[in-house]
Design an enzyme around this catalytic site. Structure first.
Site, PDB file in Angstrom:
ATOM      1  N   PRO A   2       0.826  -1.212   0.000  1.00 36.25           N
ATOM      2  CA  PRO A   2       0.000   0.000   0.000  1.00 36.25           C
ATOM      3  C   PRO A   2       0.860   1.261   0.000  1.00 36.25           C
ATOM      4  O   PRO A   2       1.930   1.298   0.606  1.00 36.25           O
ATOM      5  CB  PRO A   2      -0.790  -0.140   1.301  1.00 36.25           C
ATOM      6  CG  PRO A   2      -0.815  -1.605   1.576  1.00 36.25           C
ATOM      7  CD  PRO A   2       0.501  -2.121   1.092  1.00 36.25           C
ATOM      8  N   GLU A   3       0.368   2.272  -0.703  1.00 38.78           N
ATOM      9  CA  GLU A   3       1.121   3.521  -0.792  1.00 38.78           C
ATOM     10  C   GLU A   3       0.515   4.557   0.140  1.00 38.78           C
ATOM     11  O   GLU A   3      -0.467   4.300   0.837  1.00 38.78           O
ATOM     12  CB  GLU A   3       1.159   3.967  -2.245  1.00 38.78           C
ATOM     13  CG  GLU A   3       1.527   2.814  -3.170  1.00 38.78           C
ATOM     14  CD  GLU A   3       2.232   3.213  -4.445  1.00 38.78           C
ATOM     15  OE1 GLU A   3       2.602   4.378  -4.619  1.00 38.78           O
ATOM     16  OE2 GLU A   3       2.431   2.311  -5.285  1.00 38.78           O
ATOM     17  N   LYS A  51       3.975   5.356   5.308  1.00 42.27           N
ATOM     18  CA  LYS A  51       3.265   4.095   5.168  1.00 42.27           C
ATOM     19  C   LYS A  51       3.031   3.418   6.521  1.00 42.27           C
ATOM     20  O   LYS A  51       2.627   2.249   6.567  1.00 42.27           O
ATOM     21  CB  LYS A  51       4.043   3.163   4.233  1.00 42.27           C
ATOM     22  CG  LYS A  51       4.250   3.730   2.834  1.00 42.27           C
ATOM     23  CD  LYS A  51       5.037   2.749   1.983  1.00 42.27           C
ATOM     24  CE  LYS A  51       5.371   3.342   0.621  1.00 42.27           C
ATOM     25  NZ  LYS A  51       6.145   2.402  -0.218  1.00 42.27           N
ATOM     26  N   ASN A 165       5.527   1.756  -5.411  1.00 40.44           N
ATOM     27  CA  ASN A 165       5.939   1.408  -6.766  1.00 40.44           C
ATOM     28  C   ASN A 165       5.012   1.960  -7.843  1.00 40.44           C
ATOM     29  O   ASN A 165       5.455   2.313  -8.936  1.00 40.44           O
ATOM     30  CB  ASN A 165       6.045  -0.115  -6.896  1.00 40.44           C
ATOM     31  CG  ASN A 165       6.982  -0.529  -8.000  1.00 40.44           C
ATOM     32  OD1 ASN A 165       8.042   0.068  -8.184  1.00 40.44           O
ATOM     33  ND2 ASN A 165       6.608  -1.555  -8.747  1.00 40.44           N
ATOM     34  N   ARG A 250      11.538  -4.579  -7.910  1.00 38.88           N
ATOM     35  CA  ARG A 250      10.125  -4.257  -8.097  1.00 38.88           C
ATOM     36  C   ARG A 250       9.810  -4.139  -9.588  1.00 38.88           C
ATOM     37  O   ARG A 250      10.595  -3.576 -10.346  1.00 38.88           O
ATOM     38  CB  ARG A 250       9.797  -2.944  -7.392  1.00 38.88           C
ATOM     39  CG  ARG A 250      10.008  -3.020  -5.894  1.00 38.88           C
ATOM     40  CD  ARG A 250       9.589  -1.732  -5.235  1.00 38.88           C
ATOM     41  NE  ARG A 250       9.823  -1.793  -3.798  1.00 38.88           N
ATOM     42  CZ  ARG A 250       8.997  -2.367  -2.924  1.00 38.88           C
ATOM     43  NH1 ARG A 250       7.896  -2.922  -3.352  1.00 38.88           N
ATOM     44  NH2 ARG A 250       9.275  -2.379  -1.633  1.00 38.88           N
TER      45      ARG A 250
END
Length: 279
Positions: A2-3, A51, A165, A250
């Protein structure tokens, strides 16, 4: 993972459900805190820091959690059936008379003194959605390692907190550079736009159920998870490659026409710079 906008939304849901209410149920299902009991304490607030999630309760205590890839907090009404996963994945339960917050698969969960929160989040750079946001400091942090790839620098939460990402890929597309471009190679006029545009993207999405960066109907994202479909601007096939130092790579998406700078060749690899990424 999660961002920042997703974590901000989680903090808001938890705050609305718990803040100002007395806990009548407290259950930590991790060995370290098996005997901890917050029953009878009032929840003061729930806030996001990058985060990270900080749930502060009466008596100077904070429940610190981080969702990473698979963690989640679910809020249920009294009597509602829980649906976040099997019971063995529950790490903590915090319940009031009318709401219950259940933390599933939380890889980071600790109970600490509120006065010691800096131990958990003090390493973070300016928070894109927080009151400490400072674009000038964020830019200084990003420029501290000129040889580092922009994509990796953006993911390093010590530079600025909240980018993951998806935003890394989308931000690089909007800037017109590849995620492998060294930070020091950004033209000065473009470099100053990085923190400004990053904040604009997260603020625009913090109240949306579906993240959007394009402004185009039916198309939510420019490049992320779109390979090998055509670029929405030029029609070139979006490309995909891993970016990282080998320890944690990533999936990274970009348009080879719209974005200038180094990038992996088909079947090859472009160096991504040194990684110091703290989460």
């Amino acid at each position: 993972m999660p961002e920042g906008d997703t974590v901000w939304q989680a903090a808001r849901r938890l705050h609305e459900a718990l803040a100002g209410k007395v806990l009548i149920h407290s259950d930590f299902r991790v060995p370290r805190y098996a005997t901890a009991d917050l029953t009878g304490r009032t929840v003061l607030d729930v806030t996001a820091r990058g985060k990270h999630l900080l749930t502060r309760v009466e008596g100077g205590l904070t429940v610190h959690s981080h969702l990473r890839m698979d963690g989640s907090w679910k809020v249920f009404a009294a009597g509602q059936r829980w649906s976040g996963g099997p019971a063995h994945q529950i790490r903590v339960i915090l319940g009031t008379a009318d709401r219950t917050a259940v933390g599933y698969r939380l890889p980071v969960l600790e109970l600490l003194r509120t006065a010691d929160e800096e131990r958990a989040v003090g390493h973070l750079g300016p928070d894109l959605l927080g009151p400490d946001w400072d674009p000038e400091q964020a830019l200084v942090n990003l420029r501290a390692d000129p040889a580092r790839a922009l994509g990796e620098a953006l993911l390093d939460q010590r530079n600025l907190a909240g980018i993951g990402n998806v935003y890394k890929c989308e931000l690089c597309f909007l800037l017109g550079v590849t995620p492998w471009l060294p930070v020091g190679d950004l033209p000065p006029g473009l470099a100053v736009k990085v923190p400004v545009l990053a904040k604009k993207l997260l603020e625009a999405n913090r109240d949306r159920p579906v993240r959007r960066t394009t402004g185009l109907r039916g198309q939510d994202l420019f490049v992320y998870s779109r390979a090998p479909r055509p670029c929405l601007r030029c029609g070139t096939s979006i490309r995909l490659a891993d970016q990282g130092d080998g320890a944690r790579e990533r999936p990274t998406y970009w348009c080879p026409t719209c974005q200038a700078g180094p990038a992996p060749r088909p079947g090859g690899f472009a160096g991504s710079g040194r990684r110091r990424g703290a989460r």
